[in-house]
Design a protein around this motif. Structure first.
Motif, PDB file in Angstrom:
ATOM      1  N   LEU A 184       0.930  -1.224   0.062  1.00 57.57           N
ATOM      2  CA  LEU A 184      -0.026  -0.082  -0.086  1.00 57.57           C
ATOM      3  C   LEU A 184       0.946   1.156  -0.266  1.00 57.57           C
ATOM      4  O   LEU A 184       0.593   2.225  -0.742  1.00 57.57           O
ATOM      5  CB  LEU A 184      -0.949  -0.020   1.136  1.00 57.57           C
ATOM      6  CG  LEU A 184      -2.046  -0.839   1.214  1.00 57.57           C
ATOM      7  CD1 LEU A 184      -2.699  -1.097   2.605  1.00 57.57           C
ATOM      8  CD2 LEU A 184      -3.316  -0.462  -0.013  1.00 57.57           C
ATOM      9  N   LEU A 185       2.075   1.054   0.552  1.00 56.10           N
ATOM     10  CA  LEU A 185       2.954   2.293   0.689  1.00 56.10           C
ATOM     11  C   LEU A 185       3.576   2.721  -0.528  1.00 56.10           C
ATOM     12  O   LEU A 185       3.602   3.743  -1.090  1.00 56.10           O
ATOM     13  CB  LEU A 185       4.283   2.067   1.774  1.00 56.10           C
ATOM     14  CG  LEU A 185       3.764   2.063   3.417  1.00 56.10           C
ATOM     15  CD1 LEU A 185       4.874   1.813   4.069  1.00 56.10           C
ATOM     16  CD2 LEU A 185       3.075   3.106   3.843  1.00 56.10           C
ATOM     17  N   GLN A 228      -1.761   5.855  -8.178  1.00 52.46           N
ATOM     18  CA  GLN A 228      -2.900   5.101  -7.844  1.00 52.46           C
ATOM     19  C   GLN A 228      -3.841   4.998  -8.910  1.00 52.46           C
ATOM     20  O   GLN A 228      -4.877   5.632  -8.934  1.00 52.46           O
ATOM     21  CB  GLN A 228      -3.407   5.769  -6.697  1.00 52.46           C
ATOM     22  CG  GLN A 228      -2.501   5.962  -5.447  1.00 52.46           C
ATOM     23  CD  GLN A 228      -3.292   6.646  -4.514  1.00 52.46           C
ATOM     24  OE1 GLN A 228      -4.527   6.650  -3.980  1.00 52.46           O
ATOM     25  NE2 GLN A 228      -2.672   7.609  -3.697  1.00 52.46           N
ATOM     26  N   PRO A 229      -3.662   4.220 -10.098  1.00 54.08           N
ATOM     27  CA  PRO A 229      -4.534   4.279 -11.063  1.00 54.08           C
ATOM     28  C   PRO A 229      -5.601   3.418 -11.083  1.00 54.08           C
ATOM     29  O   PRO A 229      -6.519   3.737 -12.049  1.00 54.08           O
ATOM     30  CB  PRO A 229      -3.557   3.912 -12.241  1.00 54.08           C
ATOM     31  CG  PRO A 229      -2.629   2.797 -11.663  1.00 54.08           C
ATOM     32  CD  PRO A 229      -2.443   3.470 -10.171  1.00 54.08           C
ATOM     33  N   TRP A 245      -9.963   9.033   2.654  1.00 52.68           N
ATOM     34  CA  TRP A 245      -9.996   8.552   4.251  1.00 52.68           C
ATOM     35  C   TRP A 245      -9.257   7.376   4.646  1.00 52.68           C
ATOM     36  O   TRP A 245      -8.877   7.218   5.357  1.00 52.68           O
ATOM     37  CB  TRP A 245     -11.541   8.499   4.534  1.00 52.68           C
ATOM     38  CG  TRP A 245     -12.226   7.401   3.729  1.00 52.68           C
ATOM     39  CD1 TRP A 245     -13.114   7.235   2.655  1.00 52.68           C
ATOM     40  CD2 TRP A 245     -12.174   5.828   4.198  1.00 52.68           C
ATOM     41  NE1 TRP A 245     -13.420   6.207   2.409  1.00 52.68           N
ATOM     42  CE2 TRP A 245     -13.043   5.156   3.174  1.00 52.68           C
ATOM     43  CE3 TRP A 245     -11.566   5.247   5.174  1.00 52.68           C
ATOM     44  CZ2 TRP A 245     -13.194   3.838   3.274  1.00 52.68           C
ATOM     45  CZ3 TRP A 245     -11.658   3.619   4.813  1.00 52.68           C
ATOM     46  CH2 TRP A 245     -12.638   3.101   4.130  1.00 52.68           C
ATOM     47  N   PHE A 246      -9.055   6.462   3.516  1.00 57.59           N
ATOM     48  CA  PHE A 246      -8.448   5.309   3.755  1.00 57.59           C
ATOM     49  C   PHE A 246      -6.997   5.527   3.720  1.00 57.59           C
ATOM     50  O   PHE A 246      -6.229   4.995   4.723  1.00 57.59           O
ATOM     51  CB  PHE A 246      -8.602   4.347   2.485  1.00 57.59           C
ATOM     52  CG  PHE A 246      -8.002   3.017   2.657  1.00 57.59           C
ATOM     53  CD1 PHE A 246      -8.646   1.810   3.008  1.00 57.59           C
ATOM     54  CD2 PHE A 246      -6.904   3.016   1.839  1.00 57.59           C
ATOM     55  CE1 PHE A 246      -8.032   0.750   3.347  1.00 57.59           C
ATOM     56  CE2 PHE A 246      -6.155   1.481   2.098  1.00 57.59           C
ATOM     57  CZ  PHE A 246      -6.807   0.507   2.629  1.00 57.59           C
ATOM     58  N   ILE A 247      -6.456   6.379   2.860  1.00 58.25           N
ATOM     59  CA  ILE A 247      -5.172   6.833   2.895  1.00 58.25           C
ATOM     60  C   ILE A 247      -4.774   7.290   4.102  1.00 58.25           C
ATOM     61  O   ILE A 247      -3.605   7.172   4.618  1.00 58.25           O
ATOM     62  CB  ILE A 247      -4.757   7.518   1.709  1.00 58.25           C
ATOM     63  CG1 ILE A 247      -4.852   6.511   0.392  1.00 58.25           C
ATOM     64  CG2 ILE A 247      -3.451   8.136   1.727  1.00 58.25           C
ATOM     65  CD1 ILE A 247      -4.890   7.250  -1.103  1.00 58.25           C
ATOM     66  N   GLN A 248      -5.569   8.176   4.724  1.00 56.34           N
ATOM     67  CA  GLN A 248      -5.375   8.816   5.772  1.00 56.34           C
ATOM     68  C   GLN A 248      -5.244   7.959   7.108  1.00 56.34           C
ATOM     69  O   GLN A 248      -4.471   8.083   7.927  1.00 56.34           O
ATOM     70  CB  GLN A 248      -6.307   9.940   5.850  1.00 56.34           C
ATOM     71  CG  GLN A 248      -5.721  11.494   6.331  1.00 56.34           C
ATOM     72  CD  GLN A 248      -6.459  12.629   5.779  1.00 56.34           C
ATOM     73  OE1 GLN A 248      -7.779  12.283   5.424  1.00 56.34           O
ATOM     74  NE2 GLN A 248      -6.020  13.593   5.718  1.00 56.34           N
ATOM     75  N   LEU A 298      -0.464   6.382   4.620  1.00 61.25           N
ATOM     76  CA  LEU A 298       0.205   5.886   3.427  1.00 61.25           C
ATOM     77  C   LEU A 298       0.921   6.818   2.719  1.00 61.25           C
ATOM     78  O   LEU A 298       1.618   6.584   1.842  1.00 61.25           O
ATOM     79  CB  LEU A 298      -0.975   5.183   2.742  1.00 61.25           C
ATOM     80  CG  LEU A 298      -1.616   4.030   3.165  1.00 61.25           C
ATOM     81  CD1 LEU A 298      -2.485   3.464   2.063  1.00 61.25           C
ATOM     82  CD2 LEU A 298      -0.842   2.936   3.632  1.00 61.25           C
ATOM     83  N   ARG A 299       0.898   8.170   3.084  1.00 63.24           N
ATOM     84  CA  ARG A 299       1.331   9.141   2.348  1.00 63.24           C
ATOM     85  C   ARG A 299       2.926   9.420   2.475  1.00 63.24           C
ATOM     86  O   ARG A 299       3.451   8.942   3.739  1.00 63.24           O
ATOM     87  CB  ARG A 299       0.740  10.487   2.803  1.00 63.24           C
ATOM     88  CG  ARG A 299      -0.517  10.927   2.117  1.00 63.24           C
ATOM     89  CD  ARG A 299      -0.840  12.161   2.700  1.00 63.24           C
ATOM     90  NE  ARG A 299      -2.330  12.115   3.184  1.00 63.24           N
ATOM     91  CZ  ARG A 299      -3.137  12.123   2.186  1.00 63.24           C
ATOM     92  NH1 ARG A 299      -2.884  12.554   0.996  1.00 63.24           N
ATOM     93  NH2 ARG A 299      -4.521  12.007   2.597  1.00 63.24           N
TER      94      ARG A 299
END
Lengths: 230, 268
Positions: free
Chosen positions: A31-32, A38-39, A56-59, A63-64
């Protein structure tokens, strides 16, 4: 008087429980890596139904901007994932466990009966030895998926050195997409797996730790009690 | 996972093995023992996680990760071959809008007419090479899938001079009086804002190019005019734009992204 039924050999239990944290790390580090590009999305016509992944999921998973970290975890733990998986396959075939695992002629019809039973449409579950037809199919497919992840992973890890493999898996971009789809597959498998384990109850679950199930001794001539599967 | 019934691990051919136990107490004891060992084994992944977390950092990564990446690199060197080529495509597959990703090393002004490639090698005087001199060497084109470490890729069309040919022409890379090559090539932009280090075998791969053209036109500034590196056996991060100087060395040259937590090798 009770009896115990030996279900999972020690080696299988080790492989199972070692694989779990390794797979978690592979998915998390994946995921990282995915964050950086992210296509993928599910789309009908022009309507986007789901974007991989919503903000919301990434946050929520933080994962940023962790691509380098993700790659390092991924390319370190890939070895453990591969070695554990290879040992599992080796053991399964050498020990004869494959007889319980691989689907046979009856498995597909049996899997259908299991599904009907699980949905409450059919009253009885088909009799089984260790795994029912649905389990045989599911556990064999997950094994093939693991091999698929290794091959598509290698195809995008070294697309020049293994350009033949990359071409075989549909080219660089397709190989990356399949690598991703397989991961989504693991997550879906995990959700159903947990649901089924909970449903099947304690006796079935604890067998993956102790190796055995406890069986109440039944009167003679009764066929072996079908253990509820997970 | 661990259990006491080790003697019973052998599987019977057809049906699971059944065993009589005299009492509930025996079953309970075996169950408890197995779960205790299971809990104990759970300490292993937890300690491993903790151990990784307390590792000293080496350029942004836990030291042990750097060591494994080094092993990965050695494994990759084992199967690396000049015979393994990046697939190439017809010219009209190449994109017209070539993606620009990062301006490090390109932020300062440059006088392209005054530009010379500065070539250094231990024990020799630095040498300045003009673009015209490079253009006099045989031209090589490549249309291949450029791959960014971020995950995107694009079919791109580049033209320039083959790096191995260039090294041969200027007698670079080999140690004086011997056949042995320096193991690394370093490159950096004129302002030193971006720099890469590359293992010599990758630099000498037949598809590695010092490019001065993109889509049959001179390079634009953002794509690295007047001269850039195109190296299909590496991710985009190693494809340095606007090469100012180039040198062979025994030491690993500094690498911009490797200093920021990325793998040094990033070979494809």
């Amino acid at each position: 008087m009770k009896r115990i039924v030996h279900k999972h050999p020690l080696a299988i239990r080790w492989f199972h429980w070692i694989n779990f944290p390794i797979l978690v790390i592979m998915i998390w580090s994946g995921l990282l890596i995915y964050w950086a590009y992210q296509p993928y999305k599910i789309q009908i016509g022009d309507t986007v139904l789901f974007k991989f992944f919503p903000n919301w999921f990434i946050q929520a998973l933080n994962l940023r901007r962790r691509l380098a970290e993700g790659m390092s975890w991924h390319f370190v733990f890939m070895w453990l994932f591969t070695i554990n998986g290879a040992l599992y396959v080796l053991y399964t075939f050498v020990s004869g466990e494959w007889r319980f695992l691989l689907p046979n002629r009856r498995s597909f019809r049996e899997a259908w009966q299991v599904i009907l039973h699980d949905l409450g449409i059919r009253k009885t579950a088909p009799p089984q030895v260790k795994y029912n037809g649905a389990q045989r199919i599911a556990y064999t497919v997950i094994l093939l998926m693991g091999i698929g992840s290794l091959l598509t992973g290698l195809a995008i890890y070294k697309p020049t050195q293994f350009s033949g493999l990359t071409t075989l898996t549909g080219g660089y971009e397709n190989a990356r997409m399949w690598h991703f789809i397989l991961t989504i597959g693991y997550v879906l498998f995990f959700v159903i797996h947990i649901f089924q384990v909970v449903r099947a109850g304690w006796n079935n679950f604890q067998a993956m730790v102790t190796g055995f199930e406890v069986e109440k001794k039944l009167p003679e001539k009764t066929p072996p009690a079908p253990t509820t599967p997970a | 996972m661990a259990t006491v019934d080790d003697t019973e691990e052998k599987l019977p051919e057809k049906k699971p093995h059944r065993e009589e136990l005299t009492s509930d107490q025996q079953i309970r004891r075996r169950t408890l023992k197995a779960f205790a060992l299971f809990g104990l084994a759970g300490v292993i992944p937890f300690s491993l996680w903790k151990w990784i977390k307390i590792q000293p950092k080496e350029a942004g990564l836990p030291k042990v990760f750097r060591e494994v990446l080094k092993v990965n690199e050695e494994v990759a060197n084992g199967y690396f071959s000049n015979a393994n080529l990046a697939p190439t495509f017809p010219k009209d597959w190449a994109v017209k809008n070539v993606r620009v990703n990062g301006r490090d090393g390109l932020r300062s002004a440059i006088d392209k007419d005054a530009w010379r490639l500065k070539v250094e090698q231990p024990g020799r005087k630095a040498r300045l090479i003009s673009l015209d001199e490079l253009k006099a060497l045989p031209r090589q084109e490549i249309i291949y899938e450029f791959k960014c470490i971020e995950g995107w890729s694009q079919i791109q069309h580049w033209g320039g001079v083959n790096f191995a040919e260039f090294a041969k022409k200027y007698q670079l890379g080999q140690k004086d009086g011997s056949e042995a090559w320096y193991p690394y090539v370093g490159m950096k932009t004129p302002d030193g804002g971006y720099y890469v280090g590359i293992d010599t075998p990758s630099a000498l791969h037949p598809q590695t190019i010092l490019a001065y053209e993109m889509n049959d036109q001179p390079l634009t500034d953002l794509h690295g005019a007047p001269l850039r590196l195109i190296i299909p056996v590496k991710y985009g991060v190693k494809n340095l734009k606007r090469i100012g100087s180039l040198w062979f060395s025994d030491e690993r040259p500094r690498d911009f992204w490797a200093e920021r937590g990325y793998d040094y090798h990033v070979g494809l």
